[in-house]
Design a protein around this motif. Structure first.
Motif, PDB file in Angstrom:
ATOM      1  N   LEU A  93       0.841  -1.207   0.000  1.00  0.00           N
ATOM      2  CA  LEU A  93       0.000   0.000   0.000  1.00  0.00           C
ATOM      3  C   LEU A  93       0.875   1.257   0.000  1.00  0.00           C
ATOM      4  CD1 LEU A  93      -2.709  -1.149   2.587  1.00  0.00           C
ATOM      5  CD2 LEU A  93      -3.109  -0.697   0.159  1.00  0.00           C
ATOM      6  N   ALA A  94       1.972   1.227   0.769  1.00  0.00           N
ATOM      7  CA  ALA A  94       2.869   2.389   0.829  1.00  0.00           C
ATOM      8  C   ALA A  94       3.517   2.625  -0.535  1.00  0.00           C
ATOM      9  CB  ALA A  94       3.935   2.163   1.901  1.00  0.00           C
ATOM     10  N   LYS A  95       3.898   1.541  -1.202  1.00  0.00           N
ATOM     11  CA  LYS A  95       4.500   1.658  -2.541  1.00  0.00           C
ATOM     12  C   LYS A  95       3.499   2.276  -3.516  1.00  0.00           C
ATOM     13  CE  LYS A  95       6.861  -1.273  -5.984  1.00  0.00           C
ATOM     14  NZ  LYS A  95       5.877  -1.531  -7.051  1.00  0.00           N
ATOM     15  N   ARG A  98       3.154   5.955  -2.932  1.00  0.00           N
ATOM     16  CA  ARG A  98       4.293   6.702  -3.513  1.00  0.00           C
ATOM     17  C   ARG A  98       4.133   6.846  -5.011  1.00  0.00           C
ATOM     18  NH1 ARG A  98       7.248   3.370  -0.079  1.00  0.00           N
ATOM     19  NH2 ARG A  98       7.942   1.995  -1.757  1.00  0.00           N
ATOM     20  N   GLU A  99       3.574   5.817  -5.624  1.00  0.00           N
ATOM     21  CA  GLU A  99       3.458   5.818  -7.089  1.00  0.00           C
ATOM     22  C   GLU A  99       2.151   6.430  -7.565  1.00  0.00           C
ATOM     23  OE1 GLU A  99       4.100   1.667  -7.896  1.00  0.00           O
ATOM     24  OE2 GLU A  99       6.281   1.829  -7.595  1.00  0.00           O
ATOM     25  N   GLY A 100       1.348   6.910  -6.620  1.00  0.00           N
ATOM     26  CA  GLY A 100       0.081   7.558  -6.994  1.00  0.00           C
ATOM     27  C   GLY A 100      -0.997   6.583  -7.431  1.00  0.00           C
ATOM     28  N   THR A 101      -0.886   5.315  -6.991  1.00  0.00           N
ATOM     29  CA  THR A 101      -1.864   4.301  -7.423  1.00  0.00           C
ATOM     30  C   THR A 101      -2.575   3.651  -6.223  1.00  0.00           C
ATOM     31  OG1 THR A 101      -0.122   2.622  -7.462  1.00  0.00           O
ATOM     32  CG2 THR A 101      -0.607   3.731  -9.550  1.00  0.00           C
ATOM     33  N   LEU A 102      -2.680   4.391  -5.125  1.00  0.00           N
ATOM     34  CA  LEU A 102      -3.266   3.814  -3.911  1.00  0.00           C
ATOM     35  C   LEU A 102      -4.713   3.376  -4.122  1.00  0.00           C
ATOM     36  CD1 LEU A 102      -2.933   3.075  -0.940  1.00  0.00           C
ATOM     37  CD2 LEU A 102      -3.568   5.417  -0.338  1.00  0.00           C
TER      38      LEU A 102
END
Ligand code: ADP
Ligand code: MG
Length: 203
Positions: A93-95, A98-102
């Motif tokens: 989820l954190a990744k 960061r990548e704007g894909t939550l």
């Protein structure tokens, strides 16, 4: 298990090397555990009711085994299942954040009818991790079933998630439609070394 797994695909591909089943669970080793209660859970009505099942107990008492075994029953019954540790789930989820894909990641994790979250409480949650996990739990609330395993009591979730507000909000969602299974017994891993354990932990 390093990463979350869609259990069905993993079963097909033989990737769940440590597959656990109810048949291989020795109930006589955990007399505090009501076998019929576990077999009733294996009927999977909790999935239809979008409930949360909590397995609580000391390390080695069989929480992951039972979580996986119910996941296997669910896959056999044609349900979609995803299995991950809390640390890996929050990491993903954190990744995504960061990548704007939550949003997409949460939508993906809302698809399985059953989500198994293993190992709550073993590792400290990363900063902001409790909040991310809450967003997932909230999105699945009353829409999908969960199995959660933990070696920590619910009173310790403040510490586990490092945030009392997030912990309270999580407990609120995860207790509304919940089944709590406490396993009081000792570690199966250490069963042949009972004489080495302090009295309190001996079987
Ligand atoms: P936990 O997740 O509670 O730390 P596990 O479910 O990983 O513990 O159990 C530790 C090991 O012991 C695993 O290999 C598991 O399959 C085995 N095990 C635990 N309890 C039982 C049991 N009652 N019968 C058979 N195997 C068990
Ligand atoms: Mg475990």
């Amino acid at each position: 298990m390093r990463e979350g797994r869609r259990v069905k695909a993993a079963l097909k591909m033989g990737r769940l090397v440590n597959i656990k089943t109810l048949a291989s669970f020795d109930f006589s080793f955990q007399p505090s555990l009501d076998r019929n209660r576990i077999l009733a859970l294996a009927q999977l009505d909790f999935i239809d009711r979008n409930e949360a099942i909590h397995f609580l107990g000391q390390p080695g008492c069989g929480k992951t085994h039972l979580g996986l075994a119910l996941a296997v029953e669910a896959v056999k019954a044609g349900r979609s299942v995803y299995f991950a540790t809390l640390a890996d789930l929050i990491g993903s989820l954190a990744k995504a954040e960061r990548e704007g894909t939550l949003r997409e990641r949460i939508r993906f994790l809302c698809r399985p009818q059953l989500l198994v979250v293993d190992e709550i409480g073993y590792l400290p949650v990363i900063p902001g991790g409790g909040n991310l996990f809450f967003q997932l739990v909230n999105a699945r609330y009353e829409r999908g079933a969960m199995i959660l395993t933990s070696n920590r009591g619910f009173g310790e979730w403040d510490q586990v998630f490092g945030d009392s507000v997030v912990a309270a909000a999580l407990l609120d969602r995860l207790f509304h439609h919940a089944v709590v299974v406490r396993i009081e017994g000792a570690s199966y891993r250490l069963r042949r070394h009972a004489e080495l354990l302090p009295d309190a932990a001996a079987p």
